[in-house]
Design a protein around this motif. Structure first.
Motif, PDB file in Angstrom:
ATOM      1  N   ALA A 145     -13.349 -26.995 -18.101  1.00 53.98           N
ATOM      2  CA  ALA A 145     -12.634 -26.582 -19.307  1.00 53.98           C
ATOM      3  C   ALA A 145     -12.734 -25.062 -19.422  1.00 53.98           C
ATOM      4  O   ALA A 145     -13.058 -24.513 -20.474  1.00 53.98           O
ATOM      5  N   LEU A 146     -12.493 -24.398 -18.292  1.00 52.24           N
ATOM      6  CA  LEU A 146     -12.577 -22.939 -18.248  1.00 52.24           C
ATOM      7  C   LEU A 146     -11.244 -22.316 -18.658  1.00 52.24           C
ATOM      8  O   LEU A 146     -10.186 -22.947 -18.520  1.00 52.24           O
ATOM      9  N   PRO A 147     -11.267 -21.087 -19.128  1.00 57.05           N
ATOM     10  CA  PRO A 147     -10.012 -20.410 -19.478  1.00 57.05           C
ATOM     11  C   PRO A 147      -9.179 -20.147 -18.226  1.00 57.05           C
ATOM     12  O   PRO A 147      -9.711 -20.060 -17.114  1.00 57.05           O
ATOM     13  N   ASP A 148      -7.899 -20.031 -18.411  1.00 58.44           N
ATOM     14  CA  ASP A 148      -6.987 -19.816 -17.282  1.00 58.44           C
ATOM     15  C   ASP A 148      -6.949 -18.333 -16.924  1.00 58.44           C
ATOM     16  O   ASP A 148      -6.006 -17.607 -17.231  1.00 58.44           O
ATOM     17  N   VAL A 149      -8.022 -17.887 -16.234  1.00 58.51           N
ATOM     18  CA  VAL A 149      -8.144 -16.484 -15.827  1.00 58.51           C
ATOM     19  C   VAL A 149      -8.349 -16.429 -14.320  1.00 58.51           C
ATOM     20  O   VAL A 149      -8.539 -17.451 -13.653  1.00 58.51           O
ATOM     21  N   TRP A 150      -8.360 -15.227 -13.754  1.00 56.68           N
ATOM     22  CA  TRP A 150      -8.363 -15.061 -12.304  1.00 56.68           C
ATOM     23  C   TRP A 150      -9.603 -15.619 -11.619  1.00 56.68           C
ATOM     24  O   TRP A 150      -9.572 -16.025 -10.460  1.00 56.68           O
ATOM     25  N   TRP A 151     -10.736 -15.645 -12.344  1.00 58.47           N
ATOM     26  CA  TRP A 151     -11.974 -16.091 -11.706  1.00 58.47           C
ATOM     27  C   TRP A 151     -12.223 -17.588 -11.852  1.00 58.47           C
ATOM     28  O   TRP A 151     -13.251 -18.104 -11.386  1.00 58.47           O
ATOM     29  N   LYS A 152     -11.324 -18.296 -12.473  1.00 59.91           N
ATOM     30  CA  LYS A 152     -11.538 -19.726 -12.748  1.00 59.91           C
ATOM     31  C   LYS A 152     -11.843 -20.530 -11.485  1.00 59.91           C
ATOM     32  O   LYS A 152     -12.866 -21.223 -11.402  1.00 59.91           O
ATOM     33  N   TYR A 153     -10.978 -20.444 -10.486  1.00 62.47           N
ATOM     34  CA  TYR A 153     -11.167 -21.271  -9.287  1.00 62.47           C
ATOM     35  C   TYR A 153     -12.338 -20.812  -8.422  1.00 62.47           C
ATOM     36  O   TYR A 153     -13.091 -21.657  -7.921  1.00 62.47           O
ATOM     37  N   PRO A 154     -12.558 -19.515  -8.248  1.00 62.69           N
ATOM     38  CA  PRO A 154     -13.768 -19.111  -7.527  1.00 62.69           C
ATOM     39  C   PRO A 154     -15.051 -19.599  -8.195  1.00 62.69           C
ATOM     40  O   PRO A 154     -15.991 -20.029  -7.508  1.00 62.69           O
ATOM     41  N   VAL A 155     -15.115 -19.563  -9.515  1.00 60.00           N
ATOM     42  CA  VAL A 155     -16.309 -20.034 -10.230  1.00 60.00           C
ATOM     43  C   VAL A 155     -16.477 -21.537 -10.056  1.00 60.00           C
ATOM     44  O   VAL A 155     -17.604 -22.033  -9.887  1.00 60.00           O
ATOM     45  N   LEU A 156     -15.382 -22.276 -10.074  1.00 56.48           N
ATOM     46  CA  LEU A 156     -15.471 -23.726  -9.871  1.00 56.48           C
ATOM     47  C   LEU A 156     -16.001 -24.048  -8.472  1.00 56.48           C
ATOM     48  O   LEU A 156     -16.820 -24.969  -8.305  1.00 56.48           O
ATOM     49  N   VAL A 157     -15.563 -23.290  -7.482  1.00 55.41           N
ATOM     50  CA  VAL A 157     -16.066 -23.508  -6.114  1.00 55.41           C
ATOM     51  C   VAL A 157     -17.549 -23.149  -6.032  1.00 55.41           C
ATOM     52  O   VAL A 157     -18.350 -23.887  -5.432  1.00 55.41           O
TER      53      VAL A 157
END
Length: 260
Positions: A145-157
């Motif tokens: 449930a992260l904000p839609d920002v540039w780091w979202k997918y790297p943080v999820l990985v």
């Protein structure tokens, strides 16, 4: 063995026991207690479990993306400190994480078998989760449930990698090694490791507990067969990446995926 040897052996056994309890107390053992308290709160709350949610990767500072990123990276890095602690304890016995099979000696073996395990467990895991939720045994799991920002997918990985490294190094490699040194039988160690794995997923509901306990049995079997946690770190990483990133891409766009 003389009296001195008996005393020395008992002191070493006590040291290993206390060390193991401390490692679990600052990592997944504490998570198990936290998950149990959360589960009690969920089952005593009005309404069924399927009407409640369990969010895995949420915002730590809503509306402040840079501060949020700092908190996300802080949480991921500090969660791995127990793995460093395990490495320290292994060095004290003149070993390393390599004795658990967490190294770069067999990268293609780890990647290949890890991907295969993830493919098999991933499909069955989704089906089990949907069935458990449908029967009212599980909360609705919201993987991100992260904000839609540039780091979202790297943080999820990174979050997926952190989960995999922490769990497989400690609950699989380290714990089985220590339980064996403490005289546990292979079956007892398998049960202990698998129940612990299920316990810290109990916040998701009974389905999360049972599903992860079964996965723990499979992982113990494979670890003993291969003598390496590497493939299982890869498998766990791929499973969590699939869950986190897949949810971010599919939530609200497909009918079969429950959302908050």
């Amino acid at each position: 063995m003389g009296m001195g040897g008996v005393v020395e052996g008992e002191m070493e056994r006590r040291r290993l026991r206390d060390e193991t309890l401390l490692v679990l107390g600052v990592s997944l053992g504490a998570s198990g207690v936290s998950a149990l308290i959360s589960f009690v709160g969920s089952v005593t709350k009005p309404g069924g479990l399927e009407e409640q949610t369990a969010t895995l990767n949420g915002s730590a500072a809503p509306g402040r993306p840079w501060l949020d990123l700092a908190w996300q990276l802080f949480g991921i890095s500090t969660a791995l400190v127990p793995v460093v602690l395990v490495a320290h304890f292994l060095v004290r016995e003149r070993a390393s994480l390599g004795v658990l099979g967490f190294d770069r000696r067999r990268p293609w073996f780890d990647l290949g078998w890890g991907a295969g395990v993830a493919a098999v467990i991933g499909s069955s895991g989704i089906a089990f989760y949907l069935a458990a939720r449908g029967l009212g045994f599980n909360l609705t799991v919201v993987p991100e449930a992260l904000p839609d920002v540039w780091w979202k997918y790297p943080v999820l990985v990174l979050s997926a990698l952190q989960n995999a490294i922490l769990e497989e190094v400690i609950v699989l490699g380290y714990l089985l090694r220590r339980l064996g040194q403490l005289g546990w039988t292979p079956v007892g160690a398998l049960v202990g490791s698998s129940v612990l794995r299920g316990s810290y997923h109990l916040y998701q509901g009974i389905g999360g507990f049972i599903g992860n306990m079964v996965m723990g049995v499979v992982f113990v079997y494979l670890y003993r067969r291969w003598g390496r946690v590497g493939p299982l770190v890869v498998a766990h990483s791929l499973l969590d990446i699939g869950a986190f990133v897949g949810y971010a891409l599919l939530a609200g766009k497909v009918d079969w995926l429950p959302t908050a």
